[in-house]
Motif scaffolding. Structure first.
Motif, mmCIF file in Angstrom:
data_model
loop_
_atom_site.group_PDB
_atom_site.id
_atom_site.type_symbol
_atom_site.label_atom_id
_atom_site.label_comp_id
_atom_site.label_asym_id
_atom_site.label_seq_id
_atom_site.Cartn_x
_atom_site.Cartn_y
_atom_site.Cartn_z
ATOM 1 N N ASN A 1 -12.120 -1.109 -5.813
ATOM 2 C CA ASN A 1 -11.527 -2.125 -6.680
ATOM 3 C C ASN A 1 -12.214 -3.483 -6.541
ATOM 4 O O ASN A 1 -11.682 -4.499 -6.972
ATOM 5 C CB ASN A 1 -10.022 -2.255 -6.434
ATOM 6 C CG ASN A 1 -9.691 -2.746 -5.045
ATOM 7 O OD1 ASN A 1 -10.499 -3.319 -4.332
ATOM 8 N ND2 ASN A 1 -8.455 -2.512 -4.643
ATOM 9 N N SER B 1 -7.452 2.350 -6.068
ATOM 10 C CA SER B 1 -8.849 2.749 -6.268
ATOM 11 C C SER B 1 -9.323 2.508 -7.691
ATOM 12 O O SER B 1 -10.479 2.760 -8.006
ATOM 13 C CB SER B 1 -9.033 4.231 -5.900
ATOM 14 O OG SER B 1 -8.319 5.049 -6.808
ATOM 15 N N GLN C 1 -8.119 -5.053 -0.639
ATOM 16 C CA GLN C 1 -9.447 -4.867 -1.216
ATOM 17 C C GLN C 1 -10.131 -3.641 -0.622
ATOM 18 O O GLN C 1 -9.991 -3.353 0.567
ATOM 19 C CB GLN C 1 -10.285 -6.118 -0.926
ATOM 20 C CG GLN C 1 -11.558 -6.202 -1.696
ATOM 21 C CD GLN C 1 -12.259 -7.527 -1.421
ATOM 22 O OE1 GLN C 1 -12.606 -7.801 -0.288
ATOM 23 N NE2 GLN C 1 -12.442 -8.326 -2.459
ATOM 24 N N ASN C 2 -10.844 -2.916 -1.461
ATOM 25 C CA ASN C 2 -11.671 -1.794 -1.015
ATOM 26 C C ASN C 2 -12.868 -1.694 -1.957
ATOM 27 O O ASN C 2 -12.894 -2.341 -3.000
ATOM 28 C CB ASN C 2 -10.850 -0.488 -0.951
ATOM 29 C CG ASN C 2 -10.304 -0.055 -2.285
ATOM 30 O OD1 ASN C 2 -11.005 -0.059 -3.289
ATOM 31 N ND2 ASN C 2 -9.033 0.315 -2.306
ATOM 32 N N PRO C 3 -13.873 -0.905 -1.609
ATOM 33 C CA PRO C 3 -15.070 -0.831 -2.456
ATOM 34 C C PRO C 3 -14.800 -0.345 -3.885
ATOM 35 O O PRO C 3 -15.552 -0.671 -4.800
ATOM 36 C CB PRO C 3 -15.973 0.160 -1.724
ATOM 37 C CG PRO C 3 -15.539 0.091 -0.308
ATOM 38 C CD PRO C 3 -14.056 -0.175 -0.349
ATOM 39 N N TYR D 1 -7.467 -9.631 0.649
ATOM 40 C CA TYR D 1 -8.430 -9.006 1.559
ATOM 41 C C TYR D 1 -7.878 -7.706 2.145
ATOM 42 O O TYR D 1 -8.622 -6.753 2.336
ATOM 43 C CB TYR D 1 -8.801 -9.987 2.673
ATOM 44 C CG TYR D 1 -9.950 -9.516 3.519
ATOM 45 C CD1 TYR D 1 -11.238 -9.486 3.002
ATOM 46 C CD2 TYR D 1 -9.751 -9.092 4.828
ATOM 47 C CE1 TYR D 1 -12.303 -9.049 3.767
ATOM 48 C CE2 TYR D 1 -10.808 -8.657 5.602
ATOM 49 C CZ TYR D 1 -12.077 -8.637 5.071
ATOM 50 O OH TYR D 1 -13.127 -8.200 5.828
ATOM 51 N N GLN E 1 0.828 -1.212 0.000
ATOM 52 C CA GLN E 1 0.000 0.000 0.000
ATOM 53 C C GLN E 1 0.855 1.251 0.000
ATOM 54 O O GLN E 1 0.542 2.231 -0.685
ATOM 55 C CB GLN E 1 -0.931 0.002 1.211
ATOM 56 C CG GLN E 1 -2.065 -0.969 1.102
ATOM 57 C CD GLN E 1 -2.914 -1.034 2.358
ATOM 58 O OE1 GLN E 1 -2.529 -0.539 3.416
ATOM 59 N NE2 GLN E 1 -4.083 -1.654 2.243
#
Length: 184
Positions: A129, A39, A125-127, A122, A11
């Motif tokens: 992508n 994103s 992961q984000n909303p 996990y 990240q």
């Protein structure tokens, strides 16, 4: 804990504010403004693939260097006396001698093909992508475990294990036929 650390490093590398990748791309003039890699779904697969290669390089190096160290030195000396150069020695001596190790590693990779590395995916992961980052493991976690549908989770896990065994058996059969090396 190691996975959380590794995901945090990934990240930081791909961050749009002060991330190493963006800094290099900006410095080289390839981009004009920083890219928010996590994103945008289009960048998720390359991030996961590159991070998987980086993560597996250390273990793979240990395994293959150990296999190469186990090759009898007299074979190298005989090849040198016969006039083999480095390239010929690599292809005609080293590669055939470590082929059993290569086949075992290949068969283990094939049997684990459905294991997508839940923890790393996990964590990244984000909303934004979710289109590309939703894999079988994260889906099972969200639908099966988080929703307390344990029988569903068990059925999916069993199905995945059966597919892995079939893949392993088939690839082992093919490897035995082609090279004579296999796991069983």
């Amino acid at each position: 804990m190691f996975v959380e650390l590794f995901a945090g490093i990934v990240q930081m590398f791909v961050s749009s504010d002060g991330g190493f990748i963006n800094d290099v791309l900006l410095h080289l003039g390839i981009i004009n403004q920083p890219i928010s890699f996590l994103s945008q779904p289009a960048y998720f697969y390359p991030i996961i693939i590159i991070s998987s290669v980086i993560k597996g390089t250390g273990w793979g190096s240990v395994v293959y260097v150990s296999a190469i160290a186990g090759v009898d030195q007299e074979i190298y000396e005989a090849a040198h006396i016969d006039g083999a150069n480095r390239r010929q020695t690599a292809f005609l001596v080293t590669l055939p001698c470590i082929m059993p190790t290569v086949m075992v590693m290949l068969l283990l990779a094939i049997s684990g093909i459905l294991n997508s590395g839940f923890d790393r995916i996990y964590m990244l992961q984000n909303p934004l992508n979710l289109l590309r980052s939703e894999v079988l493991d994260t889906y099972v976690y969200k639908v099966g475990i988080a929703s307390r549908r344990y029988s569903y989770t068990t059925a999916v896990g069993l199905f995945r294990s059966v597919v892995a065994v079939v893949l392993l058996g088939t690839s082992n059969y093919i490897a035995k036929k082609k090279t004579g090396n296999g796991i069983f």
